[in-house]
Write a protein that holds these residues in place. Structure first.
Motif, PDB file in Angstrom:
ATOM      1  N   PRO A   1       2.343  45.616  28.436  1.00 59.23           N
ATOM      2  CA  PRO A   1       0.920  45.318  28.220  1.00 59.23           C
ATOM      3  C   PRO A   1       0.018  46.345  28.896  1.00 59.23           C
TER       4      PRO A   1
ATOM      5  N   ASN B   1      -4.824  48.669  22.818  1.00 63.14           N
ATOM      6  CA  ASN B   1      -3.924  48.172  21.771  1.00 63.14           C
ATOM      7  C   ASN B   1      -4.499  48.428  20.395  1.00 63.14           C
TER       8      ASN B   1
ATOM      9  N   ALA C   1       5.243  43.844  24.225  1.00 65.87           N
ATOM     10  CA  ALA C   1       5.096  42.523  24.818  1.00 65.87           C
ATOM     11  C   ALA C   1       3.772  41.970  24.288  1.00 65.87           C
TER      12      ALA C   1
ATOM     13  N   HIS D   1       2.001  39.353  25.509  1.00 58.46           N
ATOM     14  CA  HIS D   1       1.082  38.816  26.520  1.00 58.46           C
ATOM     15  C   HIS D   1       0.354  39.971  27.223  1.00 58.46           C
ATOM     16  N   GLY D   2      -0.520  39.627  28.158  1.00 57.75           N
ATOM     17  CA  GLY D   2      -1.298  40.647  28.865  1.00 57.75           C
ATOM     18  C   GLY D   2      -0.620  41.136  30.138  1.00 57.75           C
TER      19      GLY D   2
ATOM     20  N   PRO E   1      -2.338  40.528  36.047  1.00 55.14           N
ATOM     21  CA  PRO E   1      -2.441  41.373  37.249  1.00 55.14           C
ATOM     22  C   PRO E   1      -2.094  40.666  38.551  1.00 55.14           C
TER      23      PRO E   1
ATOM     24  N   ASN F   1       8.238  36.472  33.465  1.00 53.63           N
ATOM     25  CA  ASN F   1       9.244  36.368  32.420  1.00 53.63           C
ATOM     26  C   ASN F   1       9.251  37.638  31.557  1.00 53.63           C
TER      27      ASN F   1
ATOM     28  N   TYR G   1       9.693  31.654  36.804  1.00 53.75           N
ATOM     29  CA  TYR G   1       8.835  30.585  37.313  1.00 53.75           C
ATOM     30  C   TYR G   1       8.102  29.792  36.221  1.00 53.75           C
TER      31      TYR G   1
ATOM     32  N   ARG H   1       8.791  25.755  36.158  1.00 52.90           N
ATOM     33  CA  ARG H   1       7.821  24.728  36.571  1.00 52.90           C
ATOM     34  C   ARG H   1       7.677  23.620  35.527  1.00 52.90           C
TER      35      ARG H   1
HETATM   36  P1  NAP Z   1      -2.295  37.560  30.552  1.00 57.66           P
HETATM   37  O1  NAP Z   1      -2.145  38.843  31.252  1.00 57.66           O
HETATM   38  O2  NAP Z   1      -1.414  37.347  29.365  1.00 57.66           O
HETATM   39  O3  NAP Z   1      -2.029  36.433  31.625  1.00 57.66           O
HETATM   40  C1  NAP Z   1      -2.466  35.099  31.535  1.00 57.66           C
HETATM   41  C2  NAP Z   1      -1.467  34.172  32.136  1.00 57.66           C
HETATM   42  O4  NAP Z   1      -0.366  34.037  31.244  1.00 57.66           O
HETATM   43  C3  NAP Z   1      -0.817  34.636  33.439  1.00 57.66           C
HETATM   44  O5  NAP Z   1      -1.624  34.417  34.536  1.00 57.66           O
HETATM   45  C4  NAP Z   1       0.437  33.803  33.410  1.00 57.66           C
HETATM   46  O6  NAP Z   1       0.164  32.411  33.600  1.00 57.66           O
HETATM   47  C5  NAP Z   1       0.832  33.884  31.966  1.00 57.66           C
HETATM   48  N1  NAP Z   1       1.714  35.022  31.652  1.00 57.66           N
HETATM   49  C6  NAP Z   1       1.411  36.183  31.015  1.00 57.66           C
HETATM   50  N2  NAP Z   1       2.492  36.942  30.896  1.00 57.66           N
HETATM   51  C7  NAP Z   1       3.512  36.276  31.459  1.00 57.66           C
HETATM   52  C8  NAP Z   1       4.895  36.537  31.640  1.00 57.66           C
HETATM   53  N3  NAP Z   1       5.466  37.667  31.200  1.00 57.66           N
HETATM   54  N4  NAP Z   1       5.646  35.612  32.268  1.00 57.66           N
HETATM   55  C9  NAP Z   1       5.116  34.479  32.697  1.00 57.66           C
HETATM   56  N5  NAP Z   1       3.816  34.149  32.558  1.00 57.66           N
HETATM   57  C10 NAP Z   1       3.028  35.040  31.936  1.00 57.66           C
HETATM   58  O7  NAP Z   1      -3.798  37.342  30.058  1.00 57.66           O
HETATM   59  P2  NAP Z   1      -5.177  37.710  30.739  1.00 57.66           P
HETATM   60  O8  NAP Z   1      -5.126  37.319  32.180  1.00 57.66           O
HETATM   61  O9  NAP Z   1      -6.183  37.132  29.864  1.00 57.66           O
HETATM   62  O10 NAP Z   1      -5.295  39.283  30.638  1.00 57.66           O
HETATM   63  C11 NAP Z   1      -5.022  40.176  31.701  1.00 57.66           C
HETATM   64  C12 NAP Z   1      -5.192  41.615  31.205  1.00 57.66           C
HETATM   65  O11 NAP Z   1      -4.254  41.893  30.160  1.00 57.66           O
HETATM   66  C13 NAP Z   1      -6.562  41.946  30.610  1.00 57.66           C
HETATM   67  O12 NAP Z   1      -6.941  43.203  31.092  1.00 57.66           O
HETATM   68  C14 NAP Z   1      -6.327  42.023  29.120  1.00 57.66           C
HETATM   69  O13 NAP Z   1      -7.197  42.915  28.487  1.00 57.66           O
HETATM   70  C15 NAP Z   1      -4.916  42.527  29.062  1.00 57.66           C
HETATM   71  N6  NAP Z   1      -4.193  42.156  27.831  1.00 57.66           N
HETATM   72  C16 NAP Z   1      -3.361  43.086  27.303  1.00 57.66           C
HETATM   73  C17 NAP Z   1      -2.600  42.754  26.193  1.00 57.66           C
HETATM   74  C18 NAP Z   1      -1.660  43.803  25.636  1.00 57.66           C
HETATM   75  O14 NAP Z   1      -1.548  44.873  26.198  1.00 57.66           O
HETATM   76  N7  NAP Z   1      -0.962  43.503  24.569  1.00 57.66           N
HETATM   77  C19 NAP Z   1      -2.698  41.494  25.613  1.00 57.66           C
HETATM   78  C20 NAP Z   1      -3.534  40.544  26.202  1.00 57.66           C
HETATM   79  C21 NAP Z   1      -4.292  40.898  27.318  1.00 57.66           C
HETATM   80  P3  NAP Z   1       0.101  31.610  35.001  1.00 57.66           P
HETATM   81  O15 NAP Z   1      -1.080  32.150  35.732  1.00 57.66           O
HETATM   82  O16 NAP Z   1      -0.099  30.201  34.543  1.00 57.66           O
HETATM   83  O17 NAP Z   1       1.362  31.813  35.736  1.00 57.66           O
END
Ligand code: NAP
Length: 419
Positions: A107, A120, A340, A342-343, A346, A355, A394, A398
């Motif tokens: 990500p 992206n 991946a 998800h994001g 950080p 995960n 985790y 959980r």
């Molecule tokens: P995120 O990074 O997907 O995280 C949100 C929550 O999802 C995390 O706090 C965690 O939950 C859970 N999570 C995400 N990935 C996980 C993994 N591999 N294993 C376990 N749990 C996971 O979303 P965000 O906080 O909205 O975005 C953060 C940054 O990522 C932003 O800068 C955004 O622009 C960027 N982003 C990038 C992409 C990409 O590159 N494809 C996609 C989406 C967002 P818990 O806190 O409940 O543990």
């Protein structure tokens, strides 16, 4: 001198080993040592990418006993690219993906001042990766809101370049918005509230046909039984309705020998799909949201326009409890970039905690794309057995009583042990 002398790089060193995947007569020819460019990603990116590479290397080694091996080659985007080269995505990264036709990424955060609205989206637009491919299935042991999550096994092909995502919109109150408003109300006779923001939804024959063609070809190549065109053509007749009409045109004109439409199924085959054929049907998007919950076993490959596909991909993945385990790829006929979904999460950066399932399953998709099915199958088996036995990170621990919580790297190791 590098053997890739025709690869035009200004900042990166060309790979020192491995060979290039090439396309001959419309088919990919994959060498035993293919160069696979990878972007580590920001935040949790380094943790999950490292786990993914170990799992892939181990599966390839087990499947082919050293005869095949991936030549990983790091390319850059995001914060690491900013730190090294002062740009969020150096042109070399695009050149590398165009040249090698394949890649995988963690990500990315869009760095402030990086010159892109989203990294992206930049990859998709600059490389014209017109299809977003998202397979969704359930893994035994993953808590899911659906009663029978084992019935879900679908692959979504979402159009990536047009629809309301084309970015053609005007802010309410601006001069430009007023101009569009005047044109639409005075010249075209449309009624719009004066205090509206306005967006445009283009859906083209070109964009639709290449997407539906890819979905149909995938269904044929992978022995899938159904391709469903998901649309809102009952309301948006010339955009979503066009998607439907042009989708059926591809099916009946280019895949005539291998497909049966739903009407033909009942008119000519008494509702029973002939062996070896793919059923092409369509569903209105809102009804499709019901179908994925109520009758998921009847659906297989979905082809959707951009916005519908965005919603349905996440809804479907959530229904099997697997947003954190959802793989994906953005691709066109020449380049496939796996990711991946998800994001960067950080707050968990550098903690070896999260995960790595999403990027590992994206690597499975990549191995399938390369035709390395044996290695792909080994990884899927490794993941299935690891989750089933309760060894999880985790996020799943959980939600599951009695689970053994392990780190990101230990989870990867457990997958290797279970292959
Ligand atoms: P995120 O990074 O997907 O995280 C949100 C929550 O999802 C995390 O706090 C965690 O939950 C859970 N999570 C995400 N990935 C996980 C993994 N591999 N294993 C376990 N749990 C996971 O979303 P965000 O906080 O909205 O975005 C953060 C940054 O990522 C932003 O800068 C955004 O622009 C960027 N982003 C990038 C992409 C990409 O590159 N494809 C996609 C989406 C967002 P818990 O806190 O409940 O543990």
């Amino acid at each position: 001198m590098s053997k890739f002398s025709d690869l035009d790089l200004t900042k990166y060193e060309a790979p020192t080993h491995g060979d290039r995947i090439v396309k001959k007569d419309g088919k990919f020819v994959v060498p035993d040592n293919p160069v696979v460019p990878f972007v580590e990603g920001d935040g949790i990116g380094p943790d999950i990418t490292s786990a993914m590479r170990k799992v892939v290397d181990s599966a390839v080694e087990k499947a082919y006993q050293g005869k095949r091996k991936i030549a990983w080659w790091e390319i850059f985007a995001g914060q690491k690219a900013m730190d090294k080269f002062g740009e969020a995505i150096p042109e070399d990264s695009f050149a590398a993906l165009r040249y090698f036709g394949i890649g995988i990424k963690g990500p990315l955060t869009t760095p402030v001042g990086g010159g892109f609205r989203s990294l992206n989206v930049a990859f998709r637009q600059i490389l014209d990766l017109y299809a977003c491919v998202r397979p969704v299935r359930w893994f035994d042991g993953v808590p899911a809101p659906l009663k029978s999550p084992q019935d879900v096994d679908m692959v979504i092909f979402r159009e990536n370049t047009e629809d309301l995502y084309a970015g053609i919109e005007w802010e309410e109150g601006t001069k430009e918005c007023r101009k569009v408003y005047d044109f639409l109300t005075k010249e075209m006779g449309k009624k719009i509230r004066e205090d509206s923001g306005i967006g445009i939804k283009p859906i083209s024959i070109t964009g639709t046909k290449r997407l539906v063609r890819m979905a149909l070809q995938y269904a044929v190549d992978h022995g899938r039984r159904t391709v469903t065109l998901v649309h809102k053509g009952n309301i948006m007749k010339f955009t979503e309705g066009g998607f439907l009409k042009w989708g059926y045109e591809v099916a009946t004109q280019e895949f005539r020998d291998v497909i049966v439409t739903e009407k033909e199924l009942w008119d000519e085959h008494d509702g029973k799909l002939p062996e070896g054929k793919v059923l092409v049907n369509d569903r209105i998007a809102d009804a499709m949201f019901q179908q994925i919950l109520l009758r998921p076993s009847e659906y297989d490959v979905l082809a959707t326009a951009n916005l519908n596909g965005d919603y349905i991909s996440d809804a479907l993945a959530a229904s099997v409890g697997g947003l954190g385990l959802a793989p994906g790829a953005n691709m066109n006929d020449e380049v496939a970039f796996f990711e991946a979904t998800h994001g960067t999460a950080p707050k968990y950066a550098g903690m070896d905690k999260v995960n790595p399932g999403s990027i590992i399953l994206s690597a499975v998709l990549m191995l399938e794309h390369m035709g390395w099915q044996e290695a792909a199958d080994l990884i899927v088996k490794g993941i299935e057995d690891t989750i089933k036995e309760g060894t999880v990170t985790y996020d799943l621990a959980r939600q599951r009583e009695g689970a053994r919580e392990v780190s990101c790297s230990r989870f990867g190791q457990a997958i290797c042990d279970n292959m």
